[in-house]
Design a protein around this motif. Structure first.
Motif, PDB file in Angstrom:
ATOM      1  N   UNK A 136     -26.393  -6.036   7.390  1.00  0.00           N
ATOM      2  CA  UNK A 136     -25.369  -5.616   6.433  1.00  0.00           C
ATOM      3  C   UNK A 136     -25.621  -4.177   6.001  1.00  0.00           C
ATOM      4  N   UNK A 137     -24.565  -3.465   5.732  1.00  0.00           N
ATOM      5  CA  UNK A 137     -24.696  -2.090   5.271  1.00  0.00           C
ATOM      6  C   UNK A 137     -24.897  -2.063   3.750  1.00  0.00           C
ATOM      7  N   UNK A 138     -25.790  -1.202   3.255  1.00  0.00           N
ATOM      8  CA  UNK A 138     -26.086  -1.151   1.813  1.00  0.00           C
ATOM      9  C   UNK A 138     -25.047  -0.342   1.047  1.00  0.00           C
ATOM     10  N   UNK A 139     -23.843  -0.886   0.935  1.00  0.00           N
ATOM     11  CA  UNK A 139     -22.799  -0.158   0.232  1.00  0.00           C
ATOM     12  C   UNK A 139     -22.796  -0.460  -1.254  1.00  0.00           C
ATOM     13  N   UNK A 140     -22.028   0.336  -1.988  1.00  0.00           N
ATOM     14  CA  UNK A 140     -21.760   0.066  -3.401  1.00  0.00           C
ATOM     15  C   UNK A 140     -20.575  -0.886  -3.480  1.00  0.00           C
ATOM     16  N   UNK A 141     -20.744  -2.057  -4.121  1.00  0.00           N
ATOM     17  CA  UNK A 141     -19.668  -3.019  -4.254  1.00  0.00           C
ATOM     18  C   UNK A 141     -18.918  -2.780  -5.558  1.00  0.00           C
ATOM     19  N   UNK A 142     -17.583  -2.703  -5.458  1.00  0.00           N
ATOM     20  CA  UNK A 142     -16.755  -2.404  -6.623  1.00  0.00           C
ATOM     21  C   UNK A 142     -15.643  -3.425  -6.784  1.00  0.00           C
ATOM     22  N   UNK A 143     -15.041  -3.442  -7.958  1.00  0.00           N
ATOM     23  CA  UNK A 143     -13.828  -4.200  -8.193  1.00  0.00           C
ATOM     24  C   UNK A 143     -12.846  -3.297  -8.936  1.00  0.00           C
ATOM     25  N   UNK A 144     -11.547  -3.609  -8.805  1.00  0.00           N
ATOM     26  CA  UNK A 144     -10.528  -2.820  -9.482  1.00  0.00           C
ATOM     27  C   UNK A 144     -10.329  -3.343 -10.897  1.00  0.00           C
ATOM     28  N   UNK A 145     -10.500  -2.481 -11.876  1.00  0.00           N
ATOM     29  CA  UNK A 145     -10.335  -2.837 -13.295  1.00  0.00           C
ATOM     30  C   UNK A 145      -9.352  -1.862 -13.919  1.00  0.00           C
ATOM     31  N   UNK A 149     -11.847   1.881 -10.245  1.00  0.00           N
ATOM     32  CA  UNK A 149     -12.960   1.169  -9.628  1.00  0.00           C
ATOM     33  C   UNK A 149     -14.150   1.072 -10.568  1.00  0.00           C
ATOM     34  N   UNK A 150     -14.737  -0.108 -10.612  1.00  0.00           N
ATOM     35  CA  UNK A 150     -15.936  -0.331 -11.419  1.00  0.00           C
ATOM     36  C   UNK A 150     -16.982  -0.995 -10.540  1.00  0.00           C
ATOM     37  N   UNK A 151     -18.241  -0.546 -10.581  1.00  0.00           N
ATOM     38  CA  UNK A 151     -19.272  -1.135  -9.725  1.00  0.00           C
ATOM     39  C   UNK A 151     -19.596  -2.569 -10.121  1.00  0.00           C
ATOM     40  N   UNK A 152     -19.828  -3.395  -9.116  1.00  0.00           N
ATOM     41  CA  UNK A 152     -20.276  -4.766  -9.351  1.00  0.00           C
ATOM     42  C   UNK A 152     -21.773  -4.845  -9.100  1.00  0.00           C
ATOM     43  N   UNK A 153     -22.178  -4.503  -7.886  1.00  0.00           N
ATOM     44  CA  UNK A 153     -23.595  -4.454  -7.528  1.00  0.00           C
ATOM     45  C   UNK A 153     -23.819  -3.177  -6.750  1.00  0.00           C
ATOM     46  N   UNK A 154     -24.819  -2.419  -7.111  1.00  0.00           N
ATOM     47  CA  UNK A 154     -25.100  -1.169  -6.424  1.00  0.00           C
ATOM     48  C   UNK A 154     -26.363  -1.313  -5.586  1.00  0.00           C
ATOM     49  N   UNK A 155     -26.218  -1.158  -4.303  1.00  0.00           N
ATOM     50  CA  UNK A 155     -27.358  -1.218  -3.406  1.00  0.00           C
ATOM     51  C   UNK A 155     -27.907   0.182  -3.171  1.00  0.00           C
ATOM     52  N   UNK A 156     -29.037   0.227  -2.482  1.00  0.00           N
ATOM     53  CA  UNK A 156     -29.644   1.512  -2.158  1.00  0.00           C
ATOM     54  C   UNK A 156     -28.695   2.347  -1.304  1.00  0.00           C
ATOM     55  N   UNK A 157     -28.692   3.643  -1.514  1.00  0.00           N
ATOM     56  CA  UNK A 157     -27.816   4.526  -0.743  1.00  0.00           C
ATOM     57  C   UNK A 157     -28.472   4.983   0.544  1.00  0.00           C
TER      58      UNK A 157
END
Length: 235
Positions: A136-145, A149-157
């Motif tokens: 899996x790619x370590x992306x930043x997971x977001x949701x629309x609020x 966009x607001x982050x849900x879980x932030x993985x390593x860049x």
């Protein structure tokens, strides 16, 4: 080393599907989709019983013709999209007791018999739940609020900081006791079994089906080509 005892492969396949109607028996290169999982389980040689749990007599008949058992239809309270896979598998265990359960989604037709046997071997060696995963790619997971966009879980860049994987739904191996305990596999240090992306397609939408069909038609020598040869030999 864990003593295996009896091994039950459970393939959950209810009739209802919102993303792809009739997906569990949709045609996949000349066979109902569920037949690929049944054939892989039988070919693995490590499952004493291959059981399909379904609420559909049509699916049950297809499963039996493919070599599985489907001795009962699933009760109504376990047949809608709110029923958890754990509850469905526990119900199967009540009807067909076993020491070890191998859960195989019928929507993972590119999983091989070797993947199943390797997962069971890993469980036997370590005595812990085994879950198949893919890179899996370590992306930043977001949701629309509110339109932003607001982050849900932030993985390593930086990808080199860690090895990221994601469960692909192809194979789960648990002891019956673990399933009955109510614990979650992610809370007990489950062991990962790494599968490549080309064997990790999980069909839930028409797009997923198109991707799986394309991967299946990959050049000779690929995992998908091997799957095709196995199925052709089993017909």
């Amino acid at each position: 080393m864990e003593k295996l005892g009896s091994v039950l492969a459970v393939i959950p396949a209810r009739a209802g599907s919102k993303g792809l109607p009739g997906k569990n028996i949709v045609d996949f290169h000349g066979c109902p989709l569920i037949q690929w999982s049944i054939s892989a389980a039988l070919e693995s040689g490590c499952c004493d019983t291959v059981l399909v749990t379904t609420d559909s007599q049509e699916i049950a008949d297809i499963a039996v013709a493919a070599g599985a058992i489907a001795p009962w239809l699933r009760p109504k309270h376990l047949s809608d999209d709110r029923a958890s896979t754990t509850a469905v598998v526990l119900h199967a265990l009540e009807q067909t007791p076993a020491d070890v359960v191998v859960v195989l989604q019928p929507t993972s037709p590119l999983r091989t018999a070797e993947d199943i046997s390797a997962c069971v071997s890993l469980y036997c060696k370590e005595g812990k739940p085994v879950v198949s995963v893919c890179p899996a790619k370590p992306w930043l997971f977001c949701k629309a609020v509110d339109g932003t966009l607001a982050p849900v879980v932030e993985f390593a860049t930086q990808r080199q900081e860690a090895e990221y994987v994601s469960p692909n739904g192809a194979v789960y191996v648990f002891s019956a006791g673990f399933l009955r305990s109510g614990e979650s596999w992610w809370s007990v240090g489950a062991l990962p079994y790494l599968m490549p992306p080309e064997r990790s397609v999980d069909i839930d939408t028409p797009y997923d089906l198109a991707v799986a069909r394309a991967v299946f038609n990959a050049p000779e020598g690929s995992a998908s080509a091997k799957q095709q040869r196995v199925m052709n030999e089993s017909r």
